[in-house]
Design a protein around this motif. Sequence first.
Motif, PDB file in Angstrom:
ATOM      1  N   GLU A   1       0.848  -1.193   0.000  1.00 35.50           N
ATOM      2  CA  GLU A   1       0.000   0.000   0.000  1.00 35.50           C
ATOM      3  C   GLU A   1       0.880   1.238   0.000  1.00 35.50           C
ATOM      4  OE1 GLU A   1      -3.135   2.404   2.907  1.00 35.50           O
ATOM      5  OE2 GLU A   1      -3.007   0.221   3.051  1.00 35.50           O
ATOM      6  N   ALA A   2       0.653   2.131  -0.965  1.00 31.11           N
ATOM      7  CA  ALA A   2       1.379   3.399  -1.012  1.00 31.11           C
ATOM      8  C   ALA A   2       0.671   4.420  -0.126  1.00 31.11           C
ATOM      9  CB  ALA A   2       1.453   3.915  -2.443  1.00 31.11           C
ATOM     10  N   VAL A   3       1.448   5.153   0.648  1.00 34.24           N
ATOM     11  CA  VAL A   3       0.940   6.253   1.465  1.00 34.24           C
ATOM     12  C   VAL A   3       1.547   7.526   0.877  1.00 34.24           C
ATOM     13  CG1 VAL A   3       0.764   7.246   3.772  1.00 34.24           C
ATOM     14  CG2 VAL A   3       0.803   4.754   3.480  1.00 34.24           C
ATOM     15  N   GLU A   4       0.731   8.308   0.191  1.00 29.38           N
ATOM     16  CA  GLU A   4       1.241   9.439  -0.578  1.00 29.38           C
ATOM     17  C   GLU A   4       1.243  10.729   0.227  1.00 29.38           C
ATOM     18  OE1 GLU A   4       0.394   9.984  -4.651  1.00 29.38           O
ATOM     19  OE2 GLU A   4      -0.582   8.040  -4.868  1.00 29.38           O
ATOM     20  N   THR A   5       2.257  11.533  -0.018  1.00 30.61           N
ATOM     21  CA  THR A   5       2.326  12.903   0.469  1.00 30.61           C
ATOM     22  C   THR A   5       2.507  13.773  -0.763  1.00 30.61           C
ATOM     23  OG1 THR A   5       3.380  12.103   2.499  1.00 30.61           O
ATOM     24  CG2 THR A   5       3.460  14.477   2.094  1.00 30.61           C
ATOM     25  N   ALA A   6       1.397  14.055  -1.427  1.00 27.63           N
ATOM     26  CA  ALA A   6       1.445  14.677  -2.742  1.00 27.63           C
ATOM     27  C   ALA A   6       2.102  16.051  -2.707  1.00 27.63           C
ATOM     28  CB  ALA A   6       0.031  14.783  -3.315  1.00 27.63           C
ATOM     29  N   SER A   7       1.902  16.809  -1.624  1.00 25.45           N
ATOM     30  CA  SER A   7       2.431  18.164  -1.566  1.00 25.45           C
ATOM     31  C   SER A   7       3.955  18.198  -1.581  1.00 25.45           C
ATOM     32  CB  SER A   7       1.916  18.872  -0.306  1.00 25.45           C
ATOM     33  OG  SER A   7       2.285  18.135   0.845  1.00 25.45           O
ATOM     34  N   LEU A   8       4.597  17.126  -1.140  1.00 25.11           N
ATOM     35  CA  LEU A   8       6.054  17.041  -1.180  1.00 25.11           C
ATOM     36  C   LEU A   8       6.548  16.112  -2.292  1.00 25.11           C
ATOM     37  CD1 LEU A   8       6.887  16.815   2.642  1.00 25.11           C
ATOM     38  CD2 LEU A   8       7.063  18.817   1.154  1.00 25.11           C
ATOM     39  N   GLY A   9       5.625  15.529  -3.040  1.00 26.41           N
ATOM     40  CA  GLY A   9       6.020  14.609  -4.100  1.00 26.41           C
ATOM     41  C   GLY A   9       6.649  13.335  -3.569  1.00 26.41           C
ATOM     42  N   ASP A  10       6.169  12.854  -2.422  1.00 24.69           N
ATOM     43  CA  ASP A  10       6.776  11.693  -1.770  1.00 24.69           C
ATOM     44  C   ASP A  10       5.777  10.549  -1.613  1.00 24.69           C
ATOM     45  OD1 ASP A  10       9.293  12.786  -1.456  1.00 24.69           O
ATOM     46  OD2 ASP A  10       8.879  13.566   0.538  1.00 24.69           O
ATOM     47  N   ARG A  11       6.340   9.339  -1.481  1.00 23.20           N
ATOM     48  CA  ARG A  11       5.543   8.155  -1.187  1.00 23.20           C
ATOM     49  C   ARG A  11       6.256   7.307  -0.145  1.00 23.20           C
ATOM     50  NH1 ARG A  11       4.839   8.654  -6.557  1.00 23.20           N
ATOM     51  NH2 ARG A  11       2.708   8.688  -7.351  1.00 23.20           N
ATOM     52  N   SER A  12       5.495   6.798   0.785  1.00 23.31           N
ATOM     53  CA  SER A  12       5.944   5.753   1.700  1.00 23.31           C
ATOM     54  C   SER A  12       5.170   4.488   1.347  1.00 23.31           C
ATOM     55  CB  SER A  12       5.657   6.143   3.149  1.00 23.31           C
ATOM     56  OG  SER A  12       6.141   7.429   3.443  1.00 23.31           O
ATOM     57  N   TYR A  13       5.611   3.361   1.901  1.00 20.51           N
ATOM     58  CA  TYR A  13       4.956   2.101   1.554  1.00 20.51           C
ATOM     59  C   TYR A  13       4.775   1.226   2.784  1.00 20.51           C
ATOM     60  CZ  TYR A  13       6.100   3.520  -3.185  1.00 20.51           C
ATOM     61  OH  TYR A  13       6.201   4.236  -4.354  1.00 20.51           O
ATOM     62  N   LEU A  14       3.632   0.541   2.820  1.00 15.14           N
ATOM     63  CA  LEU A  14       3.325  -0.473   3.826  1.00 15.14           C
ATOM     64  C   LEU A  14       3.302  -1.812   3.100  1.00 15.14           C
ATOM     65  CD1 LEU A  14       2.343  -0.646   6.893  1.00 15.14           C
ATOM     66  CD2 LEU A  14       0.059  -0.912   5.911  1.00 15.14           C
ATOM     67  N   VAL A  15       4.177  -2.730   3.510  1.00 16.34           N
ATOM     68  CA  VAL A  15       4.309  -4.047   2.885  1.00 16.34           C
ATOM     69  C   VAL A  15       3.744  -5.077   3.865  1.00 16.34           C
ATOM     70  CG1 VAL A  15       5.880  -5.675   1.789  1.00 16.34           C
ATOM     71  CG2 VAL A  15       6.435  -3.228   1.808  1.00 16.34           C
ATOM     72  N   CYS A  16       2.680  -5.756   3.469  1.00 12.37           N
ATOM     73  CA  CYS A  16       1.935  -6.608   4.407  1.00 12.37           C
ATOM     74  C   CYS A  16       1.908  -8.064   3.949  1.00 12.37           C
ATOM     75  CB  CYS A  16       0.491  -6.132   4.537  1.00 12.37           C
ATOM     76  SG  CYS A  16       0.304  -4.386   4.914  1.00 12.37           S
ATOM     77  N   ASP A  17       2.114  -8.967   4.886  1.00  6.17           N
ATOM     78  CA  ASP A  17       1.916 -10.384   4.621  1.00  6.17           C
ATOM     79  C   ASP A  17       1.890 -11.131   5.951  1.00  6.17           C
ATOM     80  OD1 ASP A  17       1.815 -12.522   2.447  1.00  6.17           O
ATOM     81  OD2 ASP A  17       3.401 -13.314   3.753  1.00  6.17           O
ATOM     82  N   GLY A  18       0.970 -12.097   6.082  1.00  8.14           N
ATOM     83  CA  GLY A  18       0.932 -12.968   7.238  1.00  8.14           C
ATOM     84  C   GLY A  18       0.740 -12.254   8.557  1.00  8.14           C
ATOM     85  N   GLY A  19      -0.018 -11.151   8.541  1.00 16.07           N
ATOM     86  CA  GLY A  19      -0.282 -10.426   9.777  1.00 16.07           C
ATOM     87  C   GLY A  19       0.831  -9.492  10.203  1.00 16.07           C
ATOM     88  N   ARG A  20       1.903  -9.411   9.414  1.00 15.30           N
ATOM     89  CA  ARG A  20       3.018  -8.515   9.731  1.00 15.30           C
ATOM     90  C   ARG A  20       3.187  -7.491   8.615  1.00 15.30           C
ATOM     91  NH1 ARG A  20       7.763 -12.860  11.078  1.00 15.30           N
ATOM     92  NH2 ARG A  20       6.471 -14.434  12.121  1.00 15.30           N
ATOM     93  N   ALA A  21       3.926  -6.432   8.935  1.00 15.71           N
ATOM     94  CA  ALA A  21       4.125  -5.385   7.935  1.00 15.71           C
ATOM     95  C   ALA A  21       5.481  -4.725   8.121  1.00 15.71           C
ATOM     96  CB  ALA A  21       3.021  -4.345   8.018  1.00 15.71           C
ATOM     97  N   ALA A  22       6.026  -4.237   7.007  1.00 21.73           N
ATOM     98  CA  ALA A  22       7.200  -3.371   7.013  1.00 21.73           C
ATOM     99  C   ALA A  22       6.784  -2.036   6.419  1.00 21.73           C
ATOM    100  CB  ALA A  22       8.336  -3.988   6.201  1.00 21.73           C
ATOM    101  N   VAL A  23       7.370  -0.953   6.919  1.00 20.27           N
ATOM    102  CA  VAL A  23       7.119   0.381   6.384  1.00 20.27           C
ATOM    103  C   VAL A  23       8.426   0.900   5.805  1.00 20.27           C
ATOM    104  CG1 VAL A  23       6.433   2.751   6.919  1.00 20.27           C
ATOM    105  CG2 VAL A  23       5.282   0.842   8.047  1.00 20.27           C
ATOM    106  N   VAL A  24       8.348   1.409   4.581  1.00 18.07           N
ATOM    107  CA  VAL A  24       9.520   1.945   3.890  1.00 18.07           C
ATOM    108  C   VAL A  24       9.372   3.453   3.737  1.00 18.07           C
ATOM    109  CG1 VAL A  24      10.962   1.814   1.818  1.00 18.07           C
ATOM    110  CG2 VAL A  24       9.766  -0.234   2.632  1.00 18.07           C
TER     111      VAL A  24
END
Length: 440
Positions: free
Chosen positions: A5-28
């Motif tokens: 899942e992309a989490v956008e911050t359009a005003s700064l032209g940035d994206r973060s990401y939530l990577v999910c599988d098996g009940g766990r997640a990493a955020v980039v």
Amino acid sequence: MVEVEAVETASLGDRSYLVCDGGRAAVVDPQRDVDRYLAAAGRRGVRITRVLETHLHHDHLSGGLELCRLTGAEYGIAADDGVPFARPLAEGDVLEVSPQVRLRVLATPGHTFHHLAYVLENAGGAVGVFTGGSLLVGSTGRTDLLGQHHSEDLARLQHASLRKLAELLPEQARVWPAHGSGSSATIGQQLKVNTAFHLDEDGFVEHALTELDPLPDYFARLGPRNRAGPDPVDLREPARLRSAELARQLRTGDWVVDLRPRREFSRAHLAGAISLGLDGPLARWLGWLVDPADPVTLVGGTPEQVAAAQRELVRIGLDRTTAAVGAPDELAAGPNLVRGMPSASFADLAEAGPGTVVLDVRMRREWRTCHLVGAAHIPLFQLRDRSHELPDGVVWVYCSEGYRAALAASLLAREGREVVFVDEDFAAAHRADLPLASDR
């Protein structure tokens, strides 16, 4: 199945990401307002166990440290960045998201010297890659973040990193960048359409370093703060100012920012306020104009407007905000404290009489491409220091579509100049038969 899942911050032209599988997640590459990631994880019913940075960011404060404090997640940053509160990462490290999904670390220097990418893998191989500021959709990350004296070396490293990504990853692998416009693409698509893959090293260096827009001043402050670890964000409602205190700020030239759309500002605003609507890159321009120690008062028609602006500003470290909510005539402490600011079209400018001063506040790259003959050129970020260069007369200000022109006109009005801002796309200058020139 792994989901991204992309989490956008359009005003700064940035994206973060939530990577999910098996009940766990990493955020980039998380932004400072970490509640967005906690909410996304909550909606998906996953627990954040890893937080990763592709690089030490310069355009925003990271929320990585705070997110790890709140979730107990492990924090990962490039080993060579020497950040003491994170796990040091290097090429070849493999980070488990779930028993079936992992992130493999690749060194991809270029945007910064120690930049990393993270290859998302499952049992079938590489699914995609989080490229940070190396490979973007249709372009590449700029290589001058660390100063012009490093920019050529970084550009050569960037060229090598792009080819490394193309060689190591299958063409169907997705590309998830941290910067730039456009949705995610694939390595194969980028090989076809991204100019960077069609240039040799010297050609890429010339392309990467030609006509870069200047970096906003606040970029130089944010890198060191990210290395030290930003303070937790405070998004509680800022203190409300009474009309008398607001009037004092306006008289003394403090930063009073009107958050409404520029057309509402044009009809009526508090004398001395500047126009920075929420419908544009508010944080980018205010960050360029103000010192982080300067108090800023946000004036909105609703509490929601103030809250949205406050969130934008804390992302770049502007935390000292107060607020005023209401229409200009409700907030004015006395008569003659509400003003209008004329807006116009390029056709109106073509009919303007003698004594008209025309000001272009776009970047040099835009100016060189096409500009009005006879216009003065002062990029917006230089206007406060160079406004004295403008001759006497009514100043008509234009940019590419009106947002910067309204801000520039409001800055000049604070200095007592009579102004008109052109609230129209620059393409309309052609239709108005105004004389145009190019420096190319």
